[in-house]
Design an enzyme around this catalytic site. Structure first.
Site, short mmCIF file in Angstrom:
data_model
loop_
_atom_site.label_atom_id
_atom_site.label_comp_id
_atom_site.label_asym_id
_atom_site.label_seq_id
_atom_site.Cartn_x
_atom_site.Cartn_y
_atom_site.Cartn_z
N MET A 21 0.84 -1.19 0.00
CA MET A 21 0.00 0.00 0.00
C MET A 21 0.88 1.24 0.00
O MET A 21 1.66 1.45 0.93
CB MET A 21 -0.94 -0.01 1.22
N GLN A 73 7.64 -5.24 -4.06
CA GLN A 73 6.77 -5.04 -5.22
C GLN A 73 7.39 -3.98 -6.13
O GLN A 73 7.71 -2.88 -5.69
CB GLN A 73 5.37 -4.60 -4.84
N CYS A 103 -2.29 -1.38 -9.97
CA CYS A 103 -2.47 0.00 -9.51
C CYS A 103 -3.08 0.85 -10.62
O CYS A 103 -2.58 0.87 -11.75
CB CYS A 103 -1.14 0.59 -9.08
N LYS A 142 0.77 -9.40 -9.12
CA LYS A 142 -0.49 -8.96 -8.50
C LYS A 142 -1.28 -8.22 -9.56
O LYS A 142 -0.78 -7.27 -10.17
CB LYS A 142 -0.23 -8.05 -7.30
N HIS A 174 -6.66 -9.09 -7.23
CA HIS A 174 -7.59 -8.14 -6.61
C HIS A 174 -8.93 -8.33 -7.33
O HIS A 174 -9.03 -8.09 -8.53
CB HIS A 174 -7.07 -6.71 -6.78
N ASN A 214 -7.41 -10.87 -3.08
CA ASN A 214 -7.27 -9.57 -2.44
C ASN A 214 -8.52 -8.74 -2.74
O ASN A 214 -9.13 -8.89 -3.78
CB ASN A 214 -6.01 -8.87 -2.98
N GLY A 215 -8.88 -7.88 -1.78
CA GLY A 215 -9.98 -6.96 -2.02
C GLY A 215 -11.14 -7.14 -1.06
O GLY A 215 -11.83 -8.15 -1.13
N GLY A 216 -11.32 -6.19 -0.17
CA GLY A 216 -12.51 -6.17 0.67
C GLY A 216 -12.53 -7.10 1.86
O GLY A 216 -13.48 -7.08 2.64
N GLY A 237 -5.52 -5.70 2.99
CA GLY A 237 -4.90 -4.40 2.90
C GLY A 237 -5.31 -3.46 4.01
O GLY A 237 -4.73 -3.45 5.09
#
Length: 335
Positions: A21, A73, A103, A142, A174, A214-216, A237
């Site tokens: 992040m 990353q 991103c 990713k 994600h 990934n995500g939420g 995250g």
């Protein structure tokens, strides 16, 4: 620097990871997270390959040996440049090199990398192959499930097929599209709907790939559900950052079946020596304590803990005594 972990252990550690992040998961944040969990895989903020190769900003690779396992990353789209950046990362001691294909920021798009790479899977495959040819540590990706008007059911399998053919064996997905125009990076983390089912579908279609979602995901219980359904890992995250104790202090026993939970009060005590060492090297208190604000989220005294640190950490002369004062707001006792 401790020895890099073998692949099988990295795969085990990636059952739970903390997402890269920007402006958040710097070395101070990662040190704190490692004290909370000995097992979870940690990721750096995205570091651009041009910054390392053309800019010579190798200080961006600095980290503490205690952070292992930790992954670097990289952002970029030039295979040769990424390969050289990967060499720098491997030489610095990172356990994994991860390519950012997720991103959505304008700055990243202007450099033709990040989520826009979902449109050029052949180029991503070339980048993966170039990095793998230069380093022994694992190269991972990713990505998003797609961008803009792409149909994830078409583009995601094709994307995974190409990077797998290039030698990528582990990928984090994600579970949202990225909209490159019309949504800000923050909106791209919330507005596009989550599609967890397509991530599970990809695991069924590519059983040889190690796939993390990934995500939420905001609770360990939810992470466990995805793992029990067959995914190899879950990456968390914002919840891991804003409520680190809720996510990481119980991760080792619940996700990895090892050890016991950690106590955030004890972790603050462990951070004091680290803060002293870092400040002796030129760090400022607020650069470290800003990552600690959420340690006691939801607990009595949490608001005063945050207030003391937020108001005082940037003041001249602030040091670990301020952290001890803040801790008294939670414990009622001196640290």
């Amino acid at each position: 620097m401790s020895e890099k972990l073998i692949k099988s252990d990295i795969w085990r550690r990636s059952r739970l990871s903390v997402a890269p992040m920007m402006d958040w998961t710097d070395r101070h944040c990662r040190y704190l997270h490692r004290l909370l969990s000995r097992e979870a895989l940690l990721y750096t903020e995205m570091v651009t390959a041009p910054a390392l190769v053309r800019g010579g900003a190798l200080h961006l690779l600095d980290f503490s040996a205690e952070e292992h396992p930790v992954a670097l990353q990289l952002g970029g789209s030039d295979p040769e440049e990424l390969a050289q950046a990967a060499v720098f990362g491997a030489e610095a001691g990172y356990d994994e090199i991860n390519l950012n294909c997720g991103c959505p920021s304008d700055r990243v798009q202007s450099g033709a990398f990040g989520a826009v790479l979902m449109k050029t899977p052949d180029l991503v495959a070339d980048c993966v192959a170039a990095m793998r040819a230069k380093v022994d540590v694992e190269v991972t990706v990713k990505c998003r499930i797609g961008v803009d008007d792409q149909d994830p059911q078409e583009v995601l399998p094709a994307f995974l097929e190409r990077i797998a053919a290039a030698g990528c064996e582990r990928v984090t997905i994600h579970a949202r599209k990225a909209w490159l125009k019309g949504l800000s990076p923050k909106e791209n983390r919330d507005i596009p709907p989550l599609d967890y089912e397509i991530v599970h579908q990809m695991k069924a279609e590519f059983p040889q790939l190690h796939i993390s979602l990934n995500g939420g995901v905001a609770r360990l219980e939810d992470a466990l559900l995805h793992l029990e359904r067959g995914l190899d890992g879950v990456m968390i995250g914002r919840a891991a950052y804003h409520q680190p104790s809720d996510i990481l202090s119980q991760a080792d026993p619940l996700i990895f079946g090892s050890g016991s939970g950690t106590d955030p009060v004890a972790v603050v005590g462990q951070m004091l020596g680290y803060i002293d060492d870092q400040m002796a090297q030129g760090a400022r208190l607020h650069q470290i304590t800003r990552h600690m604000l959420g340690l006691f989220a939801g607990r009595p005294g949490a608001r005063n803990w945050r207030r003391v640190l937020s108001e005082g950490a940037s003041r001249p002369g602030a040091d670990t005594r301020l952290v001890e004062t803040a801790l008294e707001q939670v414990t009622g006792l001196a640290a």
